[in-house]
Design an enzyme around this catalytic site. Structure first.
Site, short mmCIF file in Angstrom:
data_model
loop_
_atom_site.label_atom_id
_atom_site.label_comp_id
_atom_site.label_asym_id
_atom_site.label_seq_id
_atom_site.Cartn_x
_atom_site.Cartn_y
_atom_site.Cartn_z
N ASP A 8 41.60 46.76 52.97
CA ASP A 8 40.16 47.02 53.15
C ASP A 8 39.28 45.97 52.46
O ASP A 8 38.11 45.85 52.79
CB ASP A 8 39.78 48.45 52.70
CG ASP A 8 40.11 48.72 51.24
OD1 ASP A 8 40.77 47.89 50.60
OD2 ASP A 8 39.70 49.80 50.75
N GLY A 62 42.69 52.34 41.61
CA GLY A 62 41.46 53.05 41.24
C GLY A 62 41.20 52.91 39.75
O GLY A 62 41.69 51.98 39.12
N HIS A 78 49.67 40.62 46.50
CA HIS A 78 48.70 41.65 46.08
C HIS A 78 47.40 41.47 46.84
O HIS A 78 46.58 40.60 46.51
CB HIS A 78 48.46 41.56 44.57
CG HIS A 78 47.65 42.70 44.03
ND1 HIS A 78 48.10 43.51 43.02
CD2 HIS A 78 46.43 43.17 44.36
CE1 HIS A 78 47.18 44.44 42.75
NE2 HIS A 78 46.15 44.25 43.56
N HIS A 86 49.14 49.12 39.56
CA HIS A 86 47.99 48.48 38.94
C HIS A 86 47.98 48.90 37.47
O HIS A 86 47.78 50.08 37.17
CB HIS A 86 46.69 48.96 39.57
CG HIS A 86 46.32 48.29 40.85
ND1 HIS A 86 46.88 48.62 42.06
CD2 HIS A 86 45.41 47.31 41.11
CE1 HIS A 86 46.33 47.87 43.00
NE2 HIS A 86 45.45 47.07 42.47
N HIS A 107 44.54 43.85 49.21
CA HIS A 107 44.11 45.15 49.76
C HIS A 107 43.54 44.95 51.16
O HIS A 107 42.59 44.18 51.34
CB HIS A 107 43.04 45.77 48.87
CG HIS A 107 43.55 46.13 47.50
ND1 HIS A 107 43.88 47.42 47.16
CD2 HIS A 107 43.80 45.37 46.39
CE1 HIS A 107 44.29 47.44 45.89
NE2 HIS A 107 44.25 46.21 45.40
N GLU A 161 44.84 45.84 33.98
CA GLU A 161 43.79 45.01 34.58
C GLU A 161 42.54 45.07 33.70
O GLU A 161 41.80 44.11 33.61
CB GLU A 161 43.46 45.52 36.00
CG GLU A 161 42.34 44.74 36.69
CD GLU A 161 42.03 45.24 38.10
OE1 GLU A 161 42.64 46.24 38.53
OE2 GLU A 161 41.18 44.62 38.77
N ASP A 208 43.92 39.58 45.88
CA ASP A 208 43.36 40.92 45.68
C ASP A 208 42.52 41.34 46.91
O ASP A 208 42.91 42.25 47.64
CB ASP A 208 42.50 40.99 44.41
CG ASP A 208 42.57 42.36 43.75
OD1 ASP A 208 43.35 43.22 44.21
OD2 ASP A 208 41.87 42.58 42.75
#
Ligand SMILES: [Zn+2]
Length: 331
Positions: A16, A169, A12, A196, A14, A199, A276
């Site tokens: 960016d 998101g 997991h 997701h 991201h 969370e 993450d």
């Protein structure tokens, strides 16, 4: 056990949120987006260097990577470097996730974006023998049409670098159900599904995610509130992609001593440990594992179990999965 040298698996992560700070600084300067700021000061804008006081403070860090991930060259370079950084701490397998539609601000097409990221990943495999795969993200605040299109446009890359589909998101206001058709399409097309969910405390989102065919759950912390759900996750072997330092920074649990990772492991839930966002959270898998050993009393046996879970839950093809499993087995 030397955690840094231990072979590790990242499920997991991201893209960016993992852009190398030095690269982001260089590219932003070149573009004229930042001036008169030293690298060390910029680091504070790009990463959480100490305490994080709010989710807003956390999300502010994403404003910079978005600006530099709009050309083919940059996307390829950034992907390559993220995998190089992972290789430096002996990550042997990584799934990177990203939302292709966030990289179209300067006119790149979907295919140009995909090909650049895949190229970066393939180059990294040649250089470092690190196996990578991609998970496509649709943004949950966008309408269903949008998420269906992400899955449809990405379909031709399945088995050629792409393995999974996810939504990300604002989870509290946009439950997974909104994107039901996209998930049905993705599942049918052959994507593996991760969502997701749970969370930020919403238990029902985890149930929804399972119903929508999730093979894994992103975070899933809220499951601690529901005994039956924990049993279901364990029985159906739906792995949780936990990201402890990010969860601490965004205050996913009120008090970190209540972070449920040890309970989940004791209940035979397939827990995995992930970063993450390496840059935004100023973290690495080494740091995450050391953090869990220190804060939640995970011992070496627990960590080996986590790595075994990660290998089993990975979306890699059979060949690669066997390779990864062998590496973990031989630790
Ligand atoms: Zn995430």
């Amino acid at each position: 056990m030397n955690i840094e040298r231990l072979p590790k698996i990242e499920l997991h992560c991201h893209l960016d949120g993992c852009v190398r700070v030095e690269t982001m600084y260089e590219l932003l300067k070149e573009q004229g987006d930042i001036e008169n700021i030293e690298l060390e000061d910029f680091r504070n804008l790009a990463s959480i260097m100490g305490e994080c006081n709010s989710l807003i403070e956390y999300l502010e860090r994403f404003k910079y990577p978005g600006k530099v991930m709009q050309t083919k060259e940059n996307l390829e370079r950034i992907t390559y470097e993220v995998l190089e950084d992972m290789h430096r701490e002996n990550v042997v397998y990584a799934e990177l996730r990203f939302a292709p539609y966030l990289h179209m601000e300067k006119g790149l097409s979907f295919d140009e974006i995909m090909e650049s990221v895949i190229k970066g990943m393939e180059r990294a495999r040649e250089s470092f023998d690190i196996i990578g795969n991609l998970i496509l993200i649709a943004m949950r605040h966008e309408d269903e049409e949008n998420s269906i299109n992400v899955a449809k446009q990405g379909e031709k890359y399945l088995g050629k670098g792409v393995v999974g589909f996810d939504i990300a998101g604002n989870e509290a206001d946009f439950p997974p159900k909104i994107h039901e058709k996209a998930f049905r399409f993705a599942k049918e097309a052959g994507y593996k599904i991760t969502i997701h969910a749970g969370e930020t405390g919403v238990v029902s989102n985890i149930y929804d995610a399972i119903e929508l065919g999730a093979d894994r759950i992103g975070h899933g912390i809220a499951a601690i509130k529901d005994k039956l759900l924990m049993e279901k996750l364990a029985d159906e072997k739906i792995a949780l992609e936990m990201c402890p330092i990010s969860n601490m920074q965004t205050k996913s649990v009120e008090n970190m001593k209540d972070y449920p990772i040890k309970t989940f492991l004791d209940k035979d839930i397939e827990v995995t440990i992930n970063t993450d966002n390496r840059t935004v959270s100023n973290t690495s898998l080494t740091k995450e594992i050391e953090f869990c050993m220190k804060e939640f009393d995970l011992n070496e046996t627990d960590i080996l179990k986590v790595l075994e879970n990660s290998a089993n839950a990975s979306f890699a093809n059979e060949d690669d999965k066997n390779k990864i499993k062998n590496i973990i087995r031989n630790i």
